[in-house]
Design an enzyme around this catalytic site. Structure first.
Site, PDB file in Angstrom:
ATOM      1  N   ASP A  67      -1.703  -2.044  -8.007  1.00 50.02           N
ATOM      2  CA  ASP A  67      -1.562  -2.795  -6.760  1.00 50.02           C
ATOM      3  C   ASP A  67      -2.883  -2.884  -6.004  1.00 50.02           C
ATOM      4  O   ASP A  67      -3.847  -2.200  -6.332  1.00 50.02           O
ATOM      5  CB  ASP A  67      -0.472  -2.146  -5.869  1.00 50.02           C
ATOM      6  CG  ASP A  67      -0.604  -0.629  -5.767  1.00 50.02           C
ATOM      7  OD1 ASP A  67      -1.682  -0.100  -6.106  1.00 50.02           O
ATOM      8  OD2 ASP A  67       0.352   0.027  -5.347  1.00 50.02           O
ATOM      9  N   ASP A 136       8.893   7.369   0.685  1.00 49.29           N
ATOM     10  CA  ASP A 136      10.168   6.639   0.753  1.00 49.29           C
ATOM     11  C   ASP A 136      10.666   6.239  -0.638  1.00 49.29           C
ATOM     12  O   ASP A 136      11.583   5.444  -0.770  1.00 49.29           O
ATOM     13  CB  ASP A 136      10.025   5.390   1.648  1.00 49.29           C
ATOM     14  CG  ASP A 136       8.969   4.410   1.122  1.00 49.29           C
ATOM     15  OD1 ASP A 136       8.393   4.657   0.038  1.00 49.29           O
ATOM     16  OD2 ASP A 136       8.730   3.385   1.786  1.00 49.29           O
ATOM     17  N   HIS A 138       8.832   4.697  -3.033  1.00 45.71           N
ATOM     18  CA  HIS A 138       8.264   3.487  -3.641  1.00 45.71           C
ATOM     19  C   HIS A 138       7.363   3.832  -4.823  1.00 45.71           C
ATOM     20  O   HIS A 138       6.809   4.927  -4.900  1.00 45.71           O
ATOM     21  CB  HIS A 138       7.536   2.613  -2.610  1.00 45.71           C
ATOM     22  CG  HIS A 138       6.232   3.135  -2.089  1.00 45.71           C
ATOM     23  ND1 HIS A 138       6.041   3.486  -0.778  1.00 45.71           N
ATOM     24  CD2 HIS A 138       5.040   3.324  -2.693  1.00 45.71           C
ATOM     25  CE1 HIS A 138       4.795   3.874  -0.593  1.00 45.71           C
ATOM     26  NE2 HIS A 138       4.155   3.790  -1.743  1.00 45.71           N
ATOM     27  N   GLU A 143       8.723  -1.322  -2.243  1.00 40.16           N
ATOM     28  CA  GLU A 143       9.363  -0.570  -1.171  1.00 40.16           C
ATOM     29  C   GLU A 143      10.885  -0.561  -1.335  1.00 40.16           C
ATOM     30  O   GLU A 143      11.427  -1.369  -2.092  1.00 40.16           O
ATOM     31  CB  GLU A 143       9.004  -1.222   0.167  1.00 40.16           C
ATOM     32  CG  GLU A 143       7.518  -1.230   0.458  1.00 40.16           C
ATOM     33  CD  GLU A 143       6.993   0.133   0.911  1.00 40.16           C
ATOM     34  OE1 GLU A 143       7.620   1.165   0.623  1.00 40.16           O
ATOM     35  OE2 GLU A 143       5.940   0.149   1.575  1.00 40.16           O
TER      36      GLU A 143
HETATM   37  C1  GLP Z   1       0.389   4.056  -2.026  1.00 37.98           C
HETATM   38  C2  GLP Z   1       0.256   3.446  -3.422  1.00 37.98           C
HETATM   39  C3  GLP Z   1       1.195   4.093  -4.396  1.00 37.98           C
HETATM   40  C4  GLP Z   1       1.094   5.596  -4.279  1.00 37.98           C
HETATM   41  C5  GLP Z   1       1.528   6.037  -2.908  1.00 37.98           C
HETATM   42  C6  GLP Z   1       1.510   7.539  -2.707  1.00 37.98           C
HETATM   43  O1  GLP Z   1       1.359   3.460  -1.262  1.00 37.98           O
HETATM   44  N1  GLP Z   1       0.457   2.048  -3.433  1.00 37.98           N
HETATM   45  O2  GLP Z   1       0.889   3.639  -5.704  1.00 37.98           O
HETATM   46  O3  GLP Z   1       1.886   6.211  -5.250  1.00 37.98           O
HETATM   47  O4  GLP Z   1       0.613   5.441  -1.993  1.00 37.98           O
HETATM   48  O5  GLP Z   1       0.252   7.949  -2.282  1.00 37.98           O
HETATM   49  P1  GLP Z   1      -0.265   9.433  -2.235  1.00 37.98           P
HETATM   50  O6  GLP Z   1      -0.536   9.827  -3.629  1.00 37.98           O
HETATM   51  O7  GLP Z   1      -1.511   9.365  -1.405  1.00 37.98           O
HETATM   52  O8  GLP Z   1       0.809  10.243  -1.599  1.00 37.98           O
END
Ligand code: GLP
Length: 273
Positions: A67, A136, A138, A143
Protein backbone atom coordinates in the site's frame (compact mmCIF):
# COMPACT_ATOMS: atom_id res chain seq x y z
CA UNK A 1 -3.05 -21.39 10.05
CA UNK A 2 0.29 -22.06 11.78
CA UNK A 3 0.48 -19.94 14.91
CA UNK A 4 4.03 -19.38 16.17
CA UNK A 5 4.70 -17.50 19.38
CA UNK A 6 8.16 -16.11 20.09
CA UNK A 7 9.28 -14.54 23.35
CA UNK A 8 9.67 -10.94 22.27
CA UNK A 9 9.95 -8.59 19.32
CA UNK A 10 13.57 -9.44 18.52
CA UNK A 11 13.07 -13.19 18.47
CA UNK A 12 9.90 -12.76 16.40
CA UNK A 13 11.85 -10.63 13.91
CA UNK A 14 14.70 -13.16 13.67
CA UNK A 15 12.24 -15.99 13.12
CA UNK A 16 10.42 -14.01 10.40
CA UNK A 17 13.74 -13.25 8.71
CA UNK A 18 14.72 -16.91 8.78
CA UNK A 19 11.48 -17.80 6.97
CA UNK A 20 12.00 -15.11 4.31
CA UNK A 21 15.68 -16.06 3.94
CA UNK A 22 14.74 -19.72 3.47
CA UNK A 23 12.36 -18.71 0.68
CA UNK A 24 15.03 -16.57 -1.01
CA UNK A 25 17.61 -19.36 -0.81
CA UNK A 26 15.22 -21.97 -2.13
CA UNK A 27 13.76 -19.73 -4.82
CA UNK A 28 16.14 -16.85 -5.68
CA UNK A 29 13.71 -15.40 -8.24
CA UNK A 30 10.77 -15.36 -5.82
CA UNK A 31 8.17 -12.60 -5.76
CA UNK A 32 7.82 -11.04 -2.32
CA UNK A 33 4.94 -8.93 -1.09
CA UNK A 34 6.31 -6.35 1.34
CA UNK A 35 4.70 -4.46 4.20
CA UNK A 36 5.44 -1.27 6.11
CA UNK A 37 4.70 -0.13 9.67
CA UNK A 38 6.84 -0.49 12.76
CA UNK A 39 6.30 -4.26 13.02
CA UNK A 40 8.49 -5.47 10.10
CA UNK A 41 11.40 -3.11 10.84
CA UNK A 42 13.23 -5.74 12.92
CA UNK A 43 12.73 -8.32 10.18
CA UNK A 44 14.19 -5.96 7.56
CA UNK A 45 17.12 -5.20 9.87
CA UNK A 46 17.85 -8.91 10.19
CA UNK A 47 17.56 -9.45 6.41
CA UNK A 48 20.12 -6.66 5.91
CA UNK A 49 22.43 -8.41 8.39
CA UNK A 50 22.01 -11.71 6.52
CA UNK A 51 22.80 -9.92 3.26
CA UNK A 52 25.98 -8.39 4.70
CA UNK A 53 27.23 -11.28 6.77
CA UNK A 54 25.89 -14.33 4.97
CA UNK A 55 25.61 -12.97 1.45
CA UNK A 56 21.85 -13.45 1.22
CA UNK A 57 21.27 -12.47 -2.40
CA UNK A 58 18.31 -10.26 -3.38
CA UNK A 59 19.45 -9.69 -6.98
CA UNK A 60 16.84 -11.87 -8.69
CA UNK A 61 13.88 -11.10 -6.41
CA UNK A 62 10.84 -9.10 -7.40
CA UNK A 63 8.88 -7.16 -4.76
CA UNK A 64 5.45 -5.56 -4.55
CA UNK A 65 4.45 -3.38 -1.63
CA UNK A 66 1.00 -3.63 -0.12
CA UNK A 67 0.00 0.00 0.00
CA UNK A 68 0.86 3.69 -0.18
CA UNK A 69 -0.71 6.88 1.16
CA UNK A 70 -2.56 8.98 -1.36
CA UNK A 71 -1.00 12.37 -2.03
CA UNK A 72 2.48 11.72 -0.64
CA UNK A 73 5.33 11.97 -3.13
CA UNK A 74 7.88 9.14 -3.05
CA UNK A 75 10.40 11.45 -1.37
CA UNK A 76 8.09 12.41 1.52
CA UNK A 77 9.58 11.11 4.80
CA UNK A 78 6.32 9.35 5.70
CA UNK A 79 5.64 7.82 2.31
CA UNK A 80 5.97 4.06 2.13
CA UNK A 81 8.39 4.53 -0.78
CA UNK A 82 10.66 6.38 1.60
CA UNK A 83 10.13 3.82 4.36
CA UNK A 84 11.16 0.95 2.08
CA UNK A 85 14.23 2.78 0.86
CA UNK A 86 15.25 3.59 4.40
CA UNK A 87 14.60 0.22 5.98
CA UNK A 88 15.49 -2.20 3.19
CA UNK A 89 16.09 -1.12 -0.40
CA UNK A 90 19.13 1.08 0.24
CA UNK A 91 20.89 -1.71 2.13
CA UNK A 92 20.47 -4.83 -0.02
CA UNK A 93 21.07 -5.69 -3.68
CA UNK A 94 17.46 -5.59 -4.89
CA UNK A 95 17.19 -4.32 -8.47
CA UNK A 96 15.12 -1.12 -8.52
CA UNK A 97 13.36 -2.15 -11.73
CA UNK A 98 11.96 -5.14 -9.86
CA UNK A 99 10.72 -3.28 -6.76
CA UNK A 100 7.15 -2.10 -7.15
CA UNK A 101 5.08 0.30 -5.09
CA UNK A 102 1.74 1.94 -5.73
CA UNK A 103 2.02 5.59 -6.77
CA UNK A 104 0.43 7.88 -4.18
CA UNK A 105 0.37 10.70 -6.71
CA UNK A 106 -1.37 8.77 -9.51
CA UNK A 107 -3.85 11.09 -11.27
CA UNK A 108 -6.11 8.17 -12.10
CA UNK A 109 -5.94 5.91 -9.04
CA UNK A 110 -8.30 3.26 -10.44
CA UNK A 111 -6.12 2.89 -13.50
CA UNK A 112 -2.91 2.76 -11.47
CA UNK A 113 -4.42 0.08 -9.22
CA UNK A 114 -5.56 -2.07 -12.16
CA UNK A 115 -2.09 -1.73 -13.72
CA UNK A 116 -0.53 -2.85 -10.41
CA UNK A 117 -2.68 -5.99 -10.38
CA UNK A 118 -1.60 -6.72 -13.94
CA UNK A 119 2.05 -6.31 -13.01
CA UNK A 120 1.66 -8.79 -10.14
CA UNK A 121 0.11 -11.32 -12.51
CA UNK A 122 2.83 -10.75 -15.08
CA UNK A 123 5.46 -11.45 -12.44
CA UNK A 124 3.79 -14.81 -11.81
CA UNK A 125 1.89 -13.85 -8.64
CA UNK A 126 3.23 -13.30 -5.14
CA UNK A 127 5.05 -16.21 -3.52
CA UNK A 128 5.15 -14.84 0.00
CA UNK A 129 3.15 -11.87 1.24
CA UNK A 130 4.40 -10.22 4.39
CA UNK A 131 1.70 -8.55 6.49
CA UNK A 132 1.26 -6.57 9.67
CA UNK A 133 -2.08 -6.08 11.39
CA UNK A 134 -3.72 -2.82 12.39
CA UNK A 135 -5.19 -2.44 15.87
CA UNK A 136 -8.62 -2.59 14.21
CA UNK A 137 -7.74 -5.78 12.33
CA UNK A 138 -6.87 -4.20 8.99
CA UNK A 139 -4.35 -5.71 6.59
CA UNK A 140 -2.73 -3.47 4.01
CA UNK A 141 -5.12 -0.54 4.34
CA UNK A 142 -8.23 -2.73 4.16
CA UNK A 143 -10.24 -1.30 7.00
CA UNK A 144 -13.20 -2.91 8.81
CA UNK A 145 -16.06 -3.21 6.35
CA UNK A 146 -13.80 -3.75 3.32
CA UNK A 147 -14.79 -6.49 0.92
CA UNK A 148 -13.00 -9.74 1.65
CA UNK A 149 -12.81 -10.25 -2.11
CA UNK A 150 -11.56 -6.71 -2.83
CA UNK A 151 -8.88 -5.88 -5.35
CA UNK A 152 -6.24 -3.13 -5.32
CA UNK A 153 -7.99 0.24 -5.03
CA UNK A 154 -8.17 3.67 -3.48
CA UNK A 155 -9.50 3.28 0.08
CA UNK A 156 -10.56 5.47 2.99
CA UNK A 157 -8.61 5.25 6.24
CA UNK A 158 -10.50 4.59 9.45
CA UNK A 159 -10.20 7.24 12.20
CA UNK A 160 -8.43 4.69 14.44
CA UNK A 161 -5.80 4.09 11.75
CA UNK A 162 -5.35 7.83 11.27
CA UNK A 163 -4.88 8.19 15.03
CA UNK A 164 -2.51 5.15 15.24
CA UNK A 165 -0.38 6.30 12.30
CA UNK A 166 -0.47 9.91 13.51
CA UNK A 167 2.57 9.10 15.66
CA UNK A 168 4.75 9.19 12.55
CA UNK A 169 3.55 12.64 11.40
CA UNK A 170 4.14 16.08 12.94
CA UNK A 171 0.41 16.71 13.29
CA UNK A 172 -2.65 14.45 13.13
CA UNK A 173 -4.03 16.69 10.35
CA UNK A 174 -1.04 15.72 8.20
CA UNK A 175 -2.02 12.03 8.04
CA UNK A 176 -3.53 11.34 4.60
CA UNK A 177 -7.20 10.34 4.69
CA UNK A 178 -6.94 7.90 1.80
CA UNK A 179 -4.51 5.33 0.48
CA UNK A 180 -3.97 2.95 -2.41
CA UNK A 181 -3.97 -0.62 -1.18
CA UNK A 182 -3.94 -4.18 -2.42
CA UNK A 183 -7.34 -5.68 -1.66
CA UNK A 184 -7.99 -8.62 0.64
CA UNK A 185 -8.74 -10.68 -2.49
CA UNK A 186 -5.35 -9.74 -3.94
CA UNK A 187 -3.61 -10.68 -0.68
CA UNK A 188 -5.38 -14.04 -0.50
CA UNK A 189 -3.89 -14.99 -3.88
CA UNK A 190 -0.34 -15.01 -2.50
CA UNK A 191 0.99 -18.56 -2.15
CA UNK A 192 2.07 -18.02 1.46
CA UNK A 193 1.07 -15.22 3.86
CA UNK A 194 3.38 -14.37 6.75
CA UNK A 195 1.61 -12.07 9.20
CA UNK A 196 3.38 -10.55 12.18
CA UNK A 197 2.13 -8.94 15.38
CA UNK A 198 3.97 -7.53 18.35
CA UNK A 199 2.82 -5.85 21.54
CA UNK A 200 -0.29 -5.85 23.69
CA UNK A 201 -2.14 -3.28 21.58
CA UNK A 202 -2.43 -5.98 18.89
CA UNK A 203 -3.62 -8.75 21.25
CA UNK A 204 -7.34 -8.25 20.70
CA UNK A 205 -7.25 -8.05 16.89
CA UNK A 206 -4.75 -10.95 16.79
CA UNK A 207 -7.03 -13.29 18.78
CA UNK A 208 -10.05 -12.31 16.66
CA UNK A 209 -8.06 -12.92 13.48
CA UNK A 210 -7.10 -16.45 14.54
CA UNK A 211 -10.03 -17.58 16.66
CA UNK A 212 -12.93 -15.29 15.85
CA UNK A 213 -15.48 -15.60 13.08
CA UNK A 214 -14.50 -14.63 9.54
CA UNK A 215 -15.90 -11.17 9.11
CA UNK A 216 -15.39 -8.08 7.00
CA UNK A 217 -15.46 -6.26 10.35
CA UNK A 218 -12.00 -7.74 10.93
CA UNK A 219 -10.40 -8.02 7.47
CA UNK A 220 -7.41 -10.04 8.78
CA UNK A 221 -9.84 -12.87 9.69
CA UNK A 222 -10.11 -13.60 5.94
CA UNK A 223 -6.71 -15.28 6.31
CA UNK A 224 -8.55 -18.23 7.89
CA UNK A 225 -9.62 -19.05 4.33
CA UNK A 226 -6.03 -19.22 3.09
CA UNK A 227 -4.28 -22.63 3.16
CA UNK A 228 -0.75 -21.36 3.88
CA UNK A 229 -0.69 -18.74 6.62
CA UNK A 230 2.10 -18.34 9.15
CA UNK A 231 0.85 -16.17 12.03
CA UNK A 232 3.98 -15.17 13.93
CA UNK A 233 3.80 -13.03 17.06
CA UNK A 234 5.42 -12.25 20.37
CA UNK A 235 4.08 -13.17 23.83
CA UNK A 236 2.41 -9.79 24.33
CA UNK A 237 0.39 -10.04 21.12
CA UNK A 238 -0.56 -13.66 21.97
CA UNK A 239 -2.06 -12.65 25.32
CA UNK A 240 -5.73 -13.04 24.30
CA UNK A 241 -5.44 -16.38 22.47
CA UNK A 242 -7.77 -19.02 23.95
CA UNK A 243 -6.01 -22.05 22.49
CA UNK A 244 -2.44 -21.06 23.15
CA UNK A 245 -1.49 -24.54 24.47
CA UNK A 246 -2.56 -26.10 21.20
CA UNK A 247 -0.38 -23.70 19.18
CA UNK A 248 2.62 -24.27 21.43
CA UNK A 249 2.14 -28.04 21.21
CA UNK A 250 2.00 -27.96 17.39
CA UNK A 251 5.06 -25.69 17.25
CA UNK A 252 6.98 -28.13 19.47
CA UNK A 253 5.98 -31.27 17.58
CA UNK A 254 6.68 -29.70 14.18
CA UNK A 255 9.77 -27.79 15.32
CA UNK A 256 12.14 -29.37 12.81
CA UNK A 257 9.83 -28.92 9.82
CA UNK A 258 9.97 -25.94 7.51
CA UNK A 259 7.06 -23.53 7.79
CA UNK A 260 7.14 -23.10 4.01
CA UNK A 261 5.40 -25.54 1.68
CA UNK A 262 7.63 -28.29 0.28
CA UNK A 263 6.90 -27.34 -3.31
CA UNK A 264 7.51 -23.67 -3.88
CA UNK A 265 7.72 -23.96 -7.63
CA UNK A 266 5.02 -21.98 -9.28
CA UNK A 267 3.45 -21.69 -12.66
CA UNK A 268 4.27 -18.37 -14.26
CA UNK A 269 0.87 -16.84 -14.84
CA UNK A 270 0.75 -14.48 -17.78
CA UNK A 271 -2.98 -13.92 -17.64
CA UNK A 272 -4.18 -10.40 -18.23
CA UNK A 273 -6.94 -8.77 -16.21
C1 GLP B 1 -0.40 0.58 8.52
C2 GLP B 1 -0.09 -0.28 7.30
C3 GLP B 1 -0.32 -1.74 7.58
C4 GLP B 1 0.33 -2.11 8.89
C5 GLP B 1 -0.29 -1.35 10.02
C6 GLP B 1 0.27 -1.70 11.39
O1 GLP B 1 -1.72 0.96 8.60
N1 GLP B 1 -0.83 0.10 6.16
O2 GLP B 1 0.17 -2.50 6.50
O3 GLP B 1 0.21 -3.48 9.11
O4 GLP B 1 -0.04 0.03 9.76
O5 GLP B 1 1.38 -0.91 11.66
P1 GLP B 1 2.40 -1.14 12.83
O6 GLP B 1 3.24 -2.29 12.43
O7 GLP B 1 3.18 0.14 12.90
O8 GLP B 1 1.61 -1.40 14.06
Amino acid sequence: MRVIIERDYDSMSRRAASIVAELIRRQPDAVLGLATGSTPIGLYRELIRLHREEKLDFARLTTFNLDEYEGLPAGHPQSYHHFMKDHLFAHVNLKSKRTHLLDGLARDAARACAAYERRILKAGGIDLQLLGIGGDGHIGFNEPGSSLAGRTELVLLHPRTIADNGRFFDRLEDVPRRALSMGVGTILEARVCLILASGKNKAEAWARMIEGPISAQLPASALQLHPQVIALCDEAAAANLQHIDRYRHAAEVLADQSLLPANLKRKRARRRV
